[in-house]
Scaffold this active site. Structure first.
Site, short mmCIF file in Angstrom:
data_model
loop_
_atom_site.label_atom_id
_atom_site.label_comp_id
_atom_site.label_asym_id
_atom_site.label_seq_id
_atom_site.Cartn_x
_atom_site.Cartn_y
_atom_site.Cartn_z
N GLY A 17 0.85 -1.26 -0.02
CA GLY A 17 -0.07 -0.09 -0.16
C GLY A 17 0.87 1.22 0.00
N MET A 98 -3.69 -6.87 -7.67
CA MET A 98 -3.10 -7.94 -8.08
C MET A 98 -4.30 -8.94 -8.97
SD MET A 98 -0.17 -6.77 -8.11
CE MET A 98 1.04 -8.09 -8.70
N LEU A 101 -9.21 -8.05 -13.73
CA LEU A 101 -10.57 -7.61 -13.58
C LEU A 101 -11.01 -8.28 -15.04
CD1 LEU A 101 -10.33 -4.31 -11.97
CD2 LEU A 101 -11.33 -6.17 -10.75
N ASN A 115 -4.31 2.10 -13.77
CA ASN A 115 -3.47 1.01 -13.27
C ASN A 115 -2.13 1.82 -13.26
OD1 ASN A 115 -2.56 -1.28 -12.20
ND2 ASN A 115 -1.83 -1.86 -14.20
N HIS A 117 1.76 0.41 -13.23
CA HIS A 117 2.62 -0.59 -13.32
C HIS A 117 4.14 -0.20 -13.67
CE1 HIS A 117 3.25 -4.62 -15.05
NE2 HIS A 117 4.14 -3.99 -15.74
N LEU A 152 -4.49 -6.95 -20.84
CA LEU A 152 -3.82 -6.79 -19.63
C LEU A 152 -2.53 -6.12 -19.86
CD1 LEU A 152 -3.90 -8.04 -16.86
CD2 LEU A 152 -2.01 -9.63 -17.39
N GLU A 182 7.05 6.06 -8.91
CA GLU A 182 5.76 5.78 -8.61
C GLU A 182 5.15 6.64 -7.64
OE1 GLU A 182 4.68 1.28 -9.64
OE2 GLU A 182 5.44 1.55 -7.64
C1 GAR Z 1 3.65 -1.27 -7.37
O1 GAR Z 1 5.24 -1.26 -7.48
C2 GAR Z 1 2.91 -1.40 -8.36
O2 GAR Z 1 3.31 -0.81 -9.35
C3 GAR Z 1 2.84 -2.91 -8.57
O3 GAR Z 1 2.84 -3.44 -7.44
C4 GAR Z 1 3.38 -2.57 -6.54
C5 GAR Z 1 2.37 -2.31 -5.30
O4 GAR Z 1 3.11 -1.55 -4.44
N1 GAR Z 1 1.84 -3.29 -9.51
C6 GAR Z 1 1.45 -4.47 -10.23
O5 GAR Z 1 2.95 -4.96 -10.57
C7 GAR Z 1 0.55 -4.46 -11.21
N2 GAR Z 1 0.53 -5.75 -11.93
P1 GAR Z 1 2.26 -0.92 -3.18
O6 GAR Z 1 1.36 -1.92 -2.54
O7 GAR Z 1 3.43 -0.83 -1.96
O8 GAR Z 1 1.60 0.29 -3.57
#
Ligand code: GAR
Length: 202
Positions: A17, A98, A101, A115, A117, A152, A182
């Site tokens: 999160g 994860m 949908l 989203n 990524h 996807l 991010e």
């Molecule tokens: C993030 O790095 C996000 O980009 C990735 O999961 C992590 C979540 O971190 N998402 C994916 O890989 C989607 N396929 P967080 O729970 O600390 O925000």
């Protein structure tokens, strides 16, 4: 949607999160334009993302899901749709969510799901993207925010931030850099969406 309206926003996450945390911190500092984060939901009970929402006094809940599958069952997905619909969201943010949908959900919230990524799409779609970019030896990776459709990690790209990988960098340091990118990019994009600076698709 334009800058005069509240952008009711829901965050979905499955893990730590940290991206939800970055959004909630930005929101507390009035840095998200007209965004109002109305709820945070997870397919994982006890996940960090729910605890972070709790600590910000944002409504949050675990919603039923089968942890052994990449998708929600049809029945569970309907439950998710019903629960989220009650908030009438303008925007749904997948922040480390994860589950894949499926069409009924994507149709219901058409053109309002984004989203984040951890790669420069269209490279390294799917899972373990940071690690795969690192192992491939690319010298620039990064993160991408895109609209979600049934393809996807393939929906229209909204924004990207680059991250360099230098000789001698560890996977850990690259991972930390991608996450930092991010945490800057996502609040910025959400703020711009709420002000009509980035348009919603028609
Ligand atoms: C993030 O790095 C996000 O980009 C990735 O999961 C992590 C979540 O971190 N998402 C994916 O890989 C989607 N396929 P967080 O729970 O600390 O925000």
């Amino acid at each position: 949607l334009n800058g005069y309206k509240h952008m009711k926003t829901i965050i979905l996450g499955s893990g730590k999160g940290s991206n939800a945390g970055a959004l909630l911190d930005a929101s507390s500092q009035n840095l998200l334009g007209s965004t109002e984060i109305v709820g945070v939901f997870s397919d994982v009970a006890e996940s960090g993302v729910l605890k972070i929402a709790d600590s910000h006094n944002i409504e949050n809940d675990y919603l039923r899901s089968d942890s052994s599958s990449a998708k929600l069952t049809g029945e569970d997905e309907q439950l998710w749709m019903d629960s989220l619909s009650e908030y009438n969201p303008d925007l749904i943010i997948l922040a480390g969510f994860m589950k894949i949908l499926q069409d009924p959900f994507l149709k219901k919230f058409h053109n309002s799901i984004i989203n984040i990524h951890p790669s420069l799409l269209p490279s390294f779609k799917g899972l373990r993207s940071i690690e795969r970019a690192f192992d491939m030896g690319v010298r620039i990776t990064g993160c991408t925010i895109h609209w979600v459709n049934s393809d996807l990690d393939g929906g229209k790209i909204i924004a990207q931030a680059p991250v360099r990988i230098m000789e001698g960098d560890s996977l850990e340091i690259v991972t930390a850099r991608v996450h930092a990118a991010e945490h800057m990019l996502l609040p910025w994009v959400v703020s711009d969406l709420s002000q009509g600076i980035i348009p919603f698709p028609k």
